[in-house]
Design a protein around this motif. Structure first.
Motif, PDB file in Angstrom:
ATOM      1  N   ILE A   1      19.690  59.022  73.135  1.00  0.00           N
ATOM      2  CA  ILE A   1      20.733  59.934  73.492  1.00  0.00           C
ATOM      3  C   ILE A   1      20.814  59.883  75.451  1.00  0.00           C
ATOM      4  CG2 ILE A   1      21.891  62.057  73.704  1.00  0.00           C
ATOM      5  CD1 ILE A   1      20.754  62.404  70.895  1.00  0.00           C
ATOM      6  N   LEU A   2      21.611  59.040  75.576  1.00  0.00           N
ATOM      7  CA  LEU A   2      21.638  58.921  76.981  1.00  0.00           C
ATOM      8  C   LEU A   2      22.462  59.981  77.931  1.00  0.00           C
ATOM      9  CD1 LEU A   2      22.818  55.127  76.778  1.00  0.00           C
ATOM     10  CD2 LEU A   2      20.528  55.973  77.667  1.00  0.00           C
ATOM     11  N   ALA A   3      21.673  60.598  78.420  1.00  0.00           N
ATOM     12  CA  ALA A   3      22.196  61.875  79.356  1.00  0.00           C
ATOM     13  C   ALA A   3      21.729  61.727  80.850  1.00  0.00           C
ATOM     14  CB  ALA A   3      21.866  63.140  78.439  1.00  0.00           C
ATOM     15  N   SER A   4      21.765  60.715  81.469  1.00  0.00           N
ATOM     16  CA  SER A   4      21.184  60.497  82.732  1.00  0.00           C
ATOM     17  C   SER A   4      22.206  60.395  83.891  1.00  0.00           C
ATOM     18  CB  SER A   4      20.197  59.579  82.707  1.00  0.00           C
ATOM     19  OG  SER A   4      18.879  59.732  82.090  1.00  0.00           O
ATOM     20  N   GLY A   5      23.532  60.518  83.295  1.00  0.00           N
ATOM     21  CA  GLY A   5      24.386  60.356  84.679  1.00  0.00           C
ATOM     22  C   GLY A   5      24.915  61.370  85.285  1.00  0.00           C
ATOM     23  N   LYS A   6      25.693  60.921  86.073  1.00  0.00           N
ATOM     24  CA  LYS A   6      25.882  61.986  87.214  1.00  0.00           C
ATOM     25  C   LYS A   6      27.598  62.933  86.741  1.00  0.00           C
ATOM     26  CE  LYS A   6      23.697  60.189  91.257  1.00  0.00           C
ATOM     27  NZ  LYS A   6      23.193  59.038  90.974  1.00  0.00           N
ATOM     28  N   GLY A   7      28.171  62.376  85.978  1.00  0.00           N
ATOM     29  CA  GLY A   7      29.425  62.725  85.486  1.00  0.00           C
ATOM     30  C   GLY A   7      30.339  63.147  86.485  1.00  0.00           C
ATOM     31  N   LEU A   8      30.647  61.899  87.433  1.00  0.00           N
ATOM     32  CA  LEU A   8      31.277  62.099  88.694  1.00  0.00           C
ATOM     33  C   LEU A   8      32.784  62.353  88.216  1.00  0.00           C
ATOM     34  CD1 LEU A   8      29.619  59.748  91.064  1.00  0.00           C
ATOM     35  CD2 LEU A   8      29.353  62.094  90.992  1.00  0.00           C
ATOM     36  N   ARG A   9      33.119  61.429  87.235  1.00  0.00           N
ATOM     37  CA  ARG A   9      34.864  61.686  87.089  1.00  0.00           C
ATOM     38  C   ARG A   9      35.295  62.872  86.227  1.00  0.00           C
ATOM     39  NH1 ARG A   9      35.053  56.130  83.863  1.00  0.00           N
ATOM     40  NH2 ARG A   9      32.913  56.852  83.340  1.00  0.00           N
ATOM     41  N   ALA A  10      34.359  63.691  85.431  1.00  0.00           N
ATOM     42  CA  ALA A  10      34.549  64.907  85.239  1.00  0.00           C
ATOM     43  C   ALA A  10      34.654  66.081  86.246  1.00  0.00           C
ATOM     44  CB  ALA A  10      33.494  65.125  83.953  1.00  0.00           C
TER      45      ALA A  10
ATOM     46  N   LYS B   1      28.265  66.576  83.478  1.00  0.00           N
ATOM     47  CA  LYS B   1      28.965  66.952  82.284  1.00  0.00           C
ATOM     48  C   LYS B   1      28.300  67.161  81.263  1.00  0.00           C
ATOM     49  CE  LYS B   1      30.233  62.158  81.289  1.00  0.00           C
ATOM     50  NZ  LYS B   1      31.249  61.141  81.662  1.00  0.00           N
ATOM     51  N   GLN B   2      26.824  66.476  80.914  1.00  0.00           N
ATOM     52  CA  GLN B   2      26.173  66.629  79.604  1.00  0.00           C
ATOM     53  C   GLN B   2      25.655  68.047  79.895  1.00  0.00           C
ATOM     54  OE1 GLN B   2      26.081  64.603  82.149  1.00  0.00           O
ATOM     55  NE2 GLN B   2      23.769  63.746  82.536  1.00  0.00           N
ATOM     56  N   PHE B   3      25.419  68.683  80.958  1.00  0.00           N
ATOM     57  CA  PHE B   3      24.977  70.105  80.899  1.00  0.00           C
ATOM     58  C   PHE B   3      25.747  71.091  80.891  1.00  0.00           C
ATOM     59  CE2 PHE B   3      21.832  67.196  83.319  1.00  0.00           C
ATOM     60  CZ  PHE B   3      20.731  67.192  82.397  1.00  0.00           C
TER      61      PHE B   3
ATOM     62  N   LEU C   1      15.494  61.456  74.355  1.00  0.00           N
ATOM     63  CA  LEU C   1      16.878  61.931  75.364  1.00  0.00           C
ATOM     64  C   LEU C   1      16.334  61.541  76.667  1.00  0.00           C
ATOM     65  CD1 LEU C   1      19.350  63.865  75.832  1.00  0.00           C
ATOM     66  CD2 LEU C   1      17.524  65.636  76.232  1.00  0.00           C
ATOM     67  N   THR C   2      17.471  60.760  77.167  1.00  0.00           N
ATOM     68  CA  THR C   2      17.099  60.388  78.724  1.00  0.00           C
ATOM     69  C   THR C   2      17.627  61.470  79.608  1.00  0.00           C
ATOM     70  OG1 THR C   2      19.030  59.230  79.390  1.00  0.00           O
ATOM     71  CG2 THR C   2      17.341  57.981  78.088  1.00  0.00           C
ATOM     72  N   LEU C   3      17.037  61.922  80.669  1.00  0.00           N
ATOM     73  CA  LEU C   3      17.613  63.090  81.445  1.00  0.00           C
ATOM     74  C   LEU C   3      17.677  62.493  82.945  1.00  0.00           C
ATOM     75  CD1 LEU C   3      15.576  65.983  80.055  1.00  0.00           C
ATOM     76  CD2 LEU C   3      17.875  65.659  79.948  1.00  0.00           C
TER      77      LEU C   3
ATOM     78  N   GLU D   1      19.029  54.342  87.283  1.00  0.00           N
ATOM     79  CA  GLU D   1      20.574  54.357  88.160  1.00  0.00           C
ATOM     80  C   GLU D   1      21.534  54.289  87.386  1.00  0.00           C
ATOM     81  OE1 GLU D   1      21.142  55.324  91.213  1.00  0.00           O
ATOM     82  OE2 GLU D   1      19.060  56.076  91.133  1.00  0.00           O
ATOM     83  N   THR D   2      21.565  53.315  86.394  1.00  0.00           N
ATOM     84  CA  THR D   2      22.590  52.835  85.625  1.00  0.00           C
ATOM     85  C   THR D   2      22.226  53.107  84.190  1.00  0.00           C
ATOM     86  OG1 THR D   2      21.758  50.653  85.309  1.00  0.00           O
ATOM     87  CG2 THR D   2      23.244  50.810  87.170  1.00  0.00           C
ATOM     88  N   ARG D   3      23.315  53.183  83.606  1.00  0.00           N
ATOM     89  CA  ARG D   3      23.329  53.426  81.886  1.00  0.00           C
ATOM     90  C   ARG D   3      22.141  52.423  81.319  1.00  0.00           C
ATOM     91  NH1 ARG D   3      25.361  51.682  77.071  1.00  0.00           N
ATOM     92  NH2 ARG D   3      26.102  53.442  75.570  1.00  0.00           N
TER      93      ARG D   3
HETATM   94  N1  CTP Z   1      24.222  57.369  81.639  1.00  0.00           N
HETATM   95  C1  CTP Z   1      22.758  57.445  81.743  1.00  0.00           C
HETATM   96  N2  CTP Z   1      22.357  57.013  83.068  1.00  0.00           N
HETATM   97  C2  CTP Z   1      22.940  56.613  83.954  1.00  0.00           C
HETATM   98  C3  CTP Z   1      24.649  56.646  83.770  1.00  0.00           C
HETATM   99  C4  CTP Z   1      24.888  57.122  82.611  1.00  0.00           C
HETATM  100  O1  CTP Z   1      22.195  57.702  80.849  1.00  0.00           O
HETATM  101  N3  CTP Z   1      22.519  56.199  85.234  1.00  0.00           N
HETATM  102  C5  CTP Z   1      24.932  58.074  80.224  1.00  0.00           C
HETATM  103  C6  CTP Z   1      25.764  59.201  80.552  1.00  0.00           C
HETATM  104  O2  CTP Z   1      24.911  60.540  80.841  1.00  0.00           O
HETATM  105  C7  CTP Z   1      26.617  59.312  79.398  1.00  0.00           C
HETATM  106  C8  CTP Z   1      26.646  57.770  79.316  1.00  0.00           C
HETATM  107  O3  CTP Z   1      25.611  57.081  79.889  1.00  0.00           O
HETATM  108  O4  CTP Z   1      26.355  59.878  78.279  1.00  0.00           O
HETATM  109  C9  CTP Z   1      28.107  57.236  79.359  1.00  0.00           C
HETATM  110  O5  CTP Z   1      28.444  57.046  80.836  1.00  0.00           O
HETATM  111  P1  CTP Z   1      29.858  58.036  81.537  1.00  0.00           P
HETATM  112  O6  CTP Z   1      30.238  58.592  80.448  1.00  0.00           O
HETATM  113  O7  CTP Z   1      30.078  56.773  82.488  1.00  0.00           O
HETATM  114  O8  CTP Z   1      28.754  58.978  82.249  1.00  0.00           O
HETATM  115  P2  CTP Z   1      28.505  59.256  83.487  1.00  0.00           P
HETATM  116  O9  CTP Z   1      28.219  57.951  84.372  1.00  0.00           O
HETATM  117  O10 CTP Z   1      27.640  60.408  83.830  1.00  0.00           O
HETATM  118  O11 CTP Z   1      29.883  59.635  84.365  1.00  0.00           O
HETATM  119  P3  CTP Z   1      30.655  58.944  85.397  1.00  0.00           P
HETATM  120  O12 CTP Z   1      30.757  57.515  85.180  1.00  0.00           O
HETATM  121  O13 CTP Z   1      32.086  59.663  85.602  1.00  0.00           O
HETATM  122  O14 CTP Z   1      29.789  59.234  86.964  1.00  0.00           O
END
Ligand code: CTP
Ligand code: MG
Length: 215
Positions: free
Chosen positions: A8-17, A23-25, A50-52, A74-76
């Protein structure tokens, strides 16, 4: 289900939200968003990784003792690569924590197809018309029927997934395409509109309303 690990990928920044935190938190109806999908996969009986993000604020590790947490990248695809090192089961599912409402029937269907294909994932018909754009100018209008929207969870034969990533690196953000590059057939199953991704703020409010109406 011990042959299956879901990342379960949850390491993003959620910038667009733009929710003031990744957003995952964010909480929906009192529960942290990423826990909705964790709970479904634990109920199904899968191993969960779970990635954080670095310095994550998630502090519910006591409740989720069986969940292995890994620092993402840094990236998904980097987050995925870090998590995949810990996978030793025959099958791997990859799921975005930003899609909280995972349907167990859909997972069951996906698993059935994984016996036949090395990669299976849900898709939806495109709901809006789409155009090709360059510098804010219309270039052409493709036939919408040719396109489908991608959803998660996406299922893989772990050996094929690892081989594809090893062979093609992170050349392509859409991992199933790498499996196709290996020469394997990639199978689509019917996705669900309820499996929508929380990307923008209105999606967050839609998720709240969904829970109010159906849960
Ligand atoms: N994700 C991740 N690691 C990253 C970037 C994204 O694990 N470095 C995860 C996000 O947490 C999300 C999933 O990949 O569950 C899909 O990405 P997205 O919806 O784009 O989330 P974010 O990258 O967090 O949002 P944004 O692009 O708006 O910043
Ligand atoms: Mg992103």
């Amino acid at each position: 289900m011990k042959n299956y690990t879901v990342i379960i990928l949850a390491s993003g920044k959620g910038l667009r939200a733009d929710l003031g935190q990744p957003k995952q938190f964010a909480k929906i109806k009192g529960k942290i968003l990423l826990e909705y999908s964790i709970d479904v996969f634990l109920e199904i009986g899968m191993n969960v990784i779970l990635t954080l993000p670095k310095n994550s604020v998630w502090n519910n590790k006591n409740k989720y003792k069986d969940v292995l947490t890994v620092e993402g990248g840094e990236t998904r695809s980097e987050s995925l690569r870090f998590a995949l090192k810990h996978v030793s089961t025959k099958f791997t599912l990859i799921h975005d924590s930003s899609r909280p409402f995972v349907d167990k029937r859909l997972v069951k269907k996906l698993i059935e197809e994984l016996d036949k294909y090395s990669c299976v994932y849900p898709t939806l018909p495109i709901s809006s018309s789409i155009v090709v754009d360059k510098n804010d100018m219309l270039q052409s209008t493709p036939d919408r029927q040719l396109f489908k929207e991608i959803q998660t969870p996406q299922g893989f034969n772990t050996n094929r997934l690892k081989l594809a990533l090893q062979q093609f690196g992170e050349a392509h953000i859409h991992i199933p395409e790498l499996i196709r590059w290996l020469g394997d057939d990639v199978k689509h199953i019917d996705g669900s509109p309820w499996l929508f991704k929380i990307t923008y703020k209105p999606d967050y409010y839609a998720a709240e309303k969904y829970l109010e109406l159906f849960k």
